[in-house]
Design a protein around this motif. Structure first.
Motif, PDB file in Angstrom:
ATOM      1  N   THR A 171      11.172   1.925  -0.520  1.00  0.00           N
ATOM      2  CA  THR A 171      11.856   3.213  -0.624  1.00  0.00           C
ATOM      3  C   THR A 171      12.861   3.193  -1.775  1.00  0.00           C
ATOM      4  N   ALA A 172      13.422   2.037  -2.094  1.00  0.00           N
ATOM      5  CA  ALA A 172      14.371   1.949  -3.212  1.00  0.00           C
ATOM      6  C   ALA A 172      13.689   2.344  -4.519  1.00  0.00           C
ATOM      7  N   TYR A 231       0.791  -1.227   0.000  1.00  0.00           N
ATOM      8  CA  TYR A 231       0.000   0.000   0.000  1.00  0.00           C
ATOM      9  C   TYR A 231       0.829   1.287   0.000  1.00  0.00           C
ATOM     10  N   THR A 232       2.099   1.204   0.371  1.00  0.00           N
ATOM     11  CA  THR A 232       2.910   2.410   0.462  1.00  0.00           C
ATOM     12  C   THR A 232       4.345   2.118   0.029  1.00  0.00           C
ATOM     13  N   HIS A 233       5.013   3.144  -0.475  1.00  0.00           N
ATOM     14  CA  HIS A 233       6.428   3.012  -0.823  1.00  0.00           C
ATOM     15  C   HIS A 233       7.326   3.198   0.394  1.00  0.00           C
ATOM     16  N   LEU A 234       6.738   3.276   1.570  1.00  0.00           N
ATOM     17  CA  LEU A 234       7.526   3.527   2.782  1.00  0.00           C
ATOM     18  C   LEU A 234       7.445   2.378   3.797  1.00  0.00           C
ATOM     19  N   HIS A 280      17.783   8.808  -7.154  1.00  0.00           N
ATOM     20  CA  HIS A 280      18.364   9.497  -5.994  1.00  0.00           C
ATOM     21  C   HIS A 280      18.590   8.535  -4.820  1.00  0.00           C
ATOM     22  N   ASP A 281      18.567   7.230  -5.092  1.00  0.00           N
ATOM     23  CA  ASP A 281      18.635   6.235  -4.020  1.00  0.00           C
ATOM     24  C   ASP A 281      19.904   6.355  -3.187  1.00  0.00           C
ATOM     25  N   ARG A 282      21.054   6.468  -3.825  1.00  0.00           N
ATOM     26  CA  ARG A 282      22.316   6.547  -3.074  1.00  0.00           C
ATOM     27  C   ARG A 282      22.370   7.819  -2.237  1.00  0.00           C
ATOM     28  N   LYS A 289      18.979  -0.227   1.091  1.00  0.00           N
ATOM     29  CA  LYS A 289      20.032  -0.919   0.340  1.00  0.00           C
ATOM     30  C   LYS A 289      19.609  -2.348   0.030  1.00  0.00           C
ATOM     31  N   TYR A 290      18.982  -2.991   1.000  1.00  0.00           N
ATOM     32  CA  TYR A 290      18.506  -4.358   0.808  1.00  0.00           C
ATOM     33  C   TYR A 290      17.461  -4.406  -0.306  1.00  0.00           C
ATOM     34  N   ALA A 291      16.588  -3.387  -0.351  1.00  0.00           N
ATOM     35  CA  ALA A 291      15.547  -3.335  -1.377  1.00  0.00           C
ATOM     36  C   ALA A 291      16.127  -3.083  -2.759  1.00  0.00           C
ATOM     37  N   LEU A 292      17.326  -2.487  -2.828  1.00  0.00           N
ATOM     38  CA  LEU A 292      17.973  -2.295  -4.119  1.00  0.00           C
ATOM     39  C   LEU A 292      18.257  -3.634  -4.800  1.00  0.00           C
ATOM     40  N   VAL A 293      18.507  -4.667  -3.988  1.00  0.00           N
ATOM     41  CA  VAL A 293      18.780  -5.996  -4.528  1.00  0.00           C
ATOM     42  C   VAL A 293      17.589  -6.495  -5.337  1.00  0.00           C
TER      43      VAL A 293
END
Length: 326
Positions: A240-241, A175-178, A247-249, A223-227
């Motif tokens: 959040t990734a 439901y949310t990007h957070l 602008h992730d980094r 960072k984990y979600a970047l995977v």
């Protein structure tokens, strides 16, 4: 004496925890050879304490939940905390971490099969049924609550919030990007609980520790979600990734700076001294190294950035290399 005693004691506890998990894994492996392999209980316990732990780098997950709680216990006690509380919170960490893995896998069981890192989880492969997982989730949470009942009323009240946070996080990503914010709250909630148990009070300065840990967890899980970001977009799983995009980094760096600043203020408030400040300098160096690892946003490199606290299991390394998250 405390600067030396605390790390030695905590390191010994972590080593004993790892040993206990390995011994339990061996017992289950032996039992699996002696009993019919289709016995659900064998699979249920093995996949909970082995599959849900080791195959997900769970030593890291346990430490992420355990270390901040132990920080709070030590600071609240202004030295070595009450041993009974130490035992309660260590055991409670293992139980709630296990339960959190289970509810997360239950929530994601219909999408994990489409995601590279999670396609071998027991609820996806059918090794464990949803009913068995639900039973085990409630059993573990009940055991954790029994432990909390031996503390005080304030800690018991706070534990109810912990249950809500741990149970709701896995569903937030729909439901949310957070969802990482909810995870940050869940993984930081042991801090006020530790102060409540040790002091039966919640001093205002503890929320600086809480916030510092909160920023750390959000940065870590981003960072984990970047995977999994590419797979998550296809599976319509939010994070959040995905929200931060290119602008992730930068956002991870901002979160890491907020973590260091807030923990610095906490150190000043509790007068933690030079050893604490030196530890923040080491943390800043590790954050810098993590930024270096994720510079190209390559899947395996991002995964390694999340494994700086311990070595991945062989199955972690295998899964991270699979061709074609949570």
């Amino acid at each position: 004496m405390l600067p030396l005693l605390a790390p030695v004691t905590l390191s010994a506890l972590i080593i004993l925890g790892h040993m206990s998990l390995k011994v339990f894994d061996l017992i289950i492996a032996i039992a699996g050879k002696q009993l019919p392999l289709d016995v659900p209980a064998i699979y249920m316990w093995q996949t909970t304490f082995d599959g849900l732990f080791y195959s997900r780098g769970a030593a890291i997950g346990i430490l992420l939940l355990l270390w901040p709680t132990l920080w709070a216990l030590w600071i609240a006690a202004e030295g070595v905390p009450d041993l009974d509380l130490l035992a309660i919170f260590i055991a409670g960490t293992f139980l709630t971490r296990s339960a959190g893995c289970i509810i997360n896998d239950l929530a994601d069981r219909r999408v994990d099969g489409a995601i590279k890192r999670t396609s071998g989880r027991p609820l996806v492969t059918g090794a464990v049924s949803a009913r068995e997982a639900i039973i085990l989730f409630f059993a573990l949470m009940l055991l954790a609550f029994v432990l909390v009942l031996s503390t005080n009323t304030l800690t018991i009240q706070l534990s109810l919030v912990a249950v809500v946070l741990a149970s709701s996080y896995p569903f937030m990503k729909r439901y949310t990007h957070l969802p990482q914010l909810v995870l940050g709250l869940a993984f930081s909630w042991g801090i006020p609980m530790a102060f409540a148990a040790q002091r039966n009070a919640l001093p205002a300065a503890l929320w600086l520790i809480f916030l510092g840990n909160f920023w750390w967890i959000v940065a870590y899980d981003t960072k984990y979600a970047l995977v999994d970001r590419d797979d998550d977009i296809v599976a319509v799983v939010k994070s959040t990734a995905i929200l931060f995009g290119r602008h992730d980094r930068l956002m991870v760096a901002i979160l890491q700076l907020l973590c260091l600043l807030t923990l610095y203020l906490a150190g000043m408030a509790f007068e933690l001294g030079v050893y604490f400040m030196l530890s923040l300098a080491v943390s800043a160096a590790l954050f810098g190294y993590q930024q270096y690892l994720i510079r190209s946003r390559e899947r395996d490199a991002c995964f390694r950035a999340c494994l700086l606290y311990t070595s991945p299991s062989p199955r972690d390394r295998t899964r991270s290399r699979m061709p074609s998250s949570a």
